[in-house]
Motif scaffolding. Structure first.
Motif, short mmCIF file in Angstrom:
data_model
loop_
_atom_site.label_atom_id
_atom_site.label_comp_id
_atom_site.label_asym_id
_atom_site.label_seq_id
_atom_site.Cartn_x
_atom_site.Cartn_y
_atom_site.Cartn_z
N TYR A 134 0.87 -1.18 0.00
CA TYR A 134 0.00 0.00 0.00
C TYR A 134 0.90 1.22 0.00
CZ TYR A 134 -3.63 3.32 1.42
OH TYR A 134 -4.48 4.40 1.48
N MET A 135 0.75 2.11 -0.99
CA MET A 135 1.75 3.14 -1.20
C MET A 135 1.31 4.52 -0.72
SD MET A 135 3.94 1.14 -2.08
CE MET A 135 5.31 2.20 -2.44
N GLN A 136 0.49 4.56 0.31
CA GLN A 136 0.12 5.82 0.94
C GLN A 136 0.64 5.83 2.38
OE1 GLN A 136 -1.50 8.72 0.04
NE2 GLN A 136 -1.22 7.96 -2.05
N ILE A 137 1.16 6.93 2.81
CA ILE A 137 1.63 7.04 4.19
C ILE A 137 0.43 7.30 5.09
CG2 ILE A 137 3.10 8.35 5.77
CD1 ILE A 137 4.93 8.89 3.33
N LEU A 138 0.22 6.46 6.09
CA LEU A 138 -0.92 6.58 7.00
C LEU A 138 -0.59 7.57 8.10
CD1 LEU A 138 -1.72 2.77 7.28
CD2 LEU A 138 -2.98 4.46 5.92
N ASN B 200 3.26 -3.87 7.72
CA ASN B 200 3.67 -3.42 6.39
C ASN B 200 4.79 -4.29 5.86
OD1 ASN B 200 3.86 -1.48 4.14
ND2 ASN B 200 5.88 -1.05 5.03
N HIS C 137 7.96 -3.76 3.64
CA HIS C 137 8.80 -2.77 2.96
C HIS C 137 9.76 -3.52 2.06
CE1 HIS C 137 10.85 0.92 2.05
NE2 HIS C 137 12.00 0.35 2.35
N HIS D 64 7.19 -5.22 9.08
CA HIS D 64 7.28 -4.51 10.36
C HIS D 64 5.91 -3.98 10.77
CE1 HIS D 64 6.99 -0.42 8.55
NE2 HIS D 64 7.58 -1.00 7.52
N THR E 283 4.14 2.33 12.34
CA THR E 283 4.02 3.46 13.28
C THR E 283 3.89 4.72 12.44
OG1 THR E 283 6.42 3.69 13.30
CG2 THR E 283 5.43 2.32 15.03
N ASP F 173 8.34 3.49 7.88
CA ASP F 173 9.27 2.35 7.80
C ASP F 173 10.17 2.24 9.02
OD1 ASP F 173 9.68 3.06 4.28
OD2 ASP F 173 8.16 1.88 5.33
#
Ligand SMILES: Nc1nc2c(c(=O)[nH]1)N[C@@H](CN(C=O)c1ccc(C(=O)N[C@@H](CCC(=O)O)C(=O)O)cc1)CN2
Length: 287
Positions: free
Chosen positions: A176-180, A194, A196, A225, A228, A232
Motif C-alpha cells: 500500500y503506497m500511501q503514508i498513514l 507493512n 517494505h 514490520h 508506526t 518504515d
C-alpha cells in the motif's frame, strides 16, 4: 495442521522479576490446564522486561475464556503489572488488507488464506486504485476503492476507518503506497503490518530498488514490520534477502525482490496470527 479445539495461548510482557513463570504456570495448573509449549525471554534480569508465551490444553477452554481472563487479571496480572492476553487457538483472526497497484503480496495472502495456510478470514480489501477489484472479488472478498486525492487524505482515511472499525483484528499493508497518518493509526487501534521492499534500515522510504541499484548492492531484501507514524521505522517482525549482482537492472531487482517480499510478509502474518510476536519498545521478541 489440525488445531486442538481445546487449546489456547497466554501471552505476557511485564517488568522482569523472579516468580513470573511460577505464578503463570501455577495459575494454569489451578485451572486444570496442561501447558503444552512455553517460550520466554528476559531483555535484562536487572530492570528489563520479561516476555512469555504459553500454549495450554484445557477441555472446554473456548467456552471459559472470559472466566479465565477475569481470574488471571485478578490473581496474577495486577501483581506483576502485566500486559497480557489469553486467546483461543481456534478463533480465526480477521485480516483486512490495504493495497495500491502491485498485486504479488496481496494475491499471495489471499491464496494462503483460501488454502487455510493462514488461520484468518479476510473481511475486506481496500485499495487507493481500482485495478485489483476483479482479482479480489474472484476470491469472494469484498473490495473497496478509496482513492487518495491531493489534499484528500483525511477524507480517505475517514472512509477507510468506517470500513475497518469493528471488522478487523489486524490490517496488512500489501504494498500500500500511501503514508498513514498517526491519527488514523490511533483511531484504528489495532496492529498494522507493512511489507517494505528493502532490508531495513537500508533504503527506507520510496523507490528502494532504484536507490539500491544506484548504490551497487549485492543483496536486496524485504522487511515486514509493525506500522508506526514514522515511515518504515516500526518494530521489525521478519526479514530476508536474495543475492543480486551488477548484471541485474532495476526491473530484475524488483522481480527478484518480489519473491522475497511475498515470503517475508506471509511469515510475518503467520507469526502475528499465532501470537508469536511481542513488541518490546521499538523492537520485537519473536517466539
Ligand atoms: N505511517 C506509516 N504509513 C505507511 C508506512 C509506515 O511505515 N508508516 N509504510 C508504507 C509503505 N511504504 C514502504 O514500505 C511506503 C509507501 C509510500 C511512500 C511514499 O512516499 N508515498 C507517497 C506517494 C503516495 C502515492 O502517490 O500513492 C506519499 O504517500 O506521499 C513511501 C513508503 C505505507 N504507509
Amino acid at each position: 495442521m489440525t488445531v486442538d479445539p481445546d487449546s489456547a495461548r497466554l501471552v505476557v510482557s511485564c517488568p522482569d522479576r523472579p516468580g513470573i513463570v511460577a505464578a503463570v504456570a501455577g495459575f494454569l495448573f489451578d485451572t486444570g490446564a496442561n501447558v503444552t509449549h512455553s517460550d520466554q525471554h528476559s531483555s535484562d534480569p536487572e530492570g528489563g522486561r520479561f516476555f512469555l508465551r504459553m500454549e495450554f490444553h484445557l477441555p472446554g477452554v473456548a467456552e471459559r475464556l472470559d472466566e479465565l481472563r477475569t481470574a488471571f487479571d485478578d490473581e496474577v496480572a495486577a501483581e506483576f503489572d502485566m500486559a497480557w492476553r489469553i486467546v483461543s487457538a481456534t478463533a480465526p483472526k480477521r485480516m483486512a488488507i490495504l493495497v495500491s497497484k502491485y498485486d504479488h503480496c496481496l494475491l499471495d495472502l489471499l491464496w494462503r488464506a483460501r488454502r487455510g495456510e493462514l488461520p484468518c478470514e479476510v473481511p475486506v480489501v481496500i485499495s487507493n486504485h481500482p485495478d485489483l477489484r476483479t482479482d479480489v472479488e474472484n476470491f469472494g472478498v469484498p473490495f473497496f476503492c478509496v482513492p487518495v486525492e491531493q489534499g484528500g487524505k483525511p477524507a480517505a482515511e475517514a472512509q477507510m476507518l468506517a470500513l475497518l472499525r469493528g471488522h478487523a483484528d489486524v490490517v496488512v499493508l500489501a504494498r500500500y503506497m500511501q503514508i498513514l497518518t498517526g491519527g488514523f493509526l490511533d483511531e484504528l487501534g489495532i496492529p498494522v503490518i507493512n511489507i517494505h521492499h528493502s532490508f531495513l534500515p537500508a533504503f527506507a522510504g520510496a523507490n528502494p530498488y532504484g536507490r539500491a541499484r544506484e548504490r551497487g548492492v549485492k543483496i536486496v531484501g524485504a522487511t515486514a514490520h509493525y506500522v508506526t507514524e514514522e515511515l518504515d521505522a516500526g518494530p521489525i517482525i521478519e526479514q530476508d534477502i536474495v543475492r543480486v549482482s551488477h548484471r541485474h537492472d532495476v526491473d530484475t531487482l524488483e522481480r527478484l525482490g518480489a519473491d522475497v517480499e511475498r515470503t517475508v510478509l506471509a511469515r510475518a502474518v503467520q507469526l502475528h496470527l499465532d501470537d508469536r510476536v511481542l513488541v518490546d519498545g521499538g523492537t520485537t521478541v519473536v517466539f
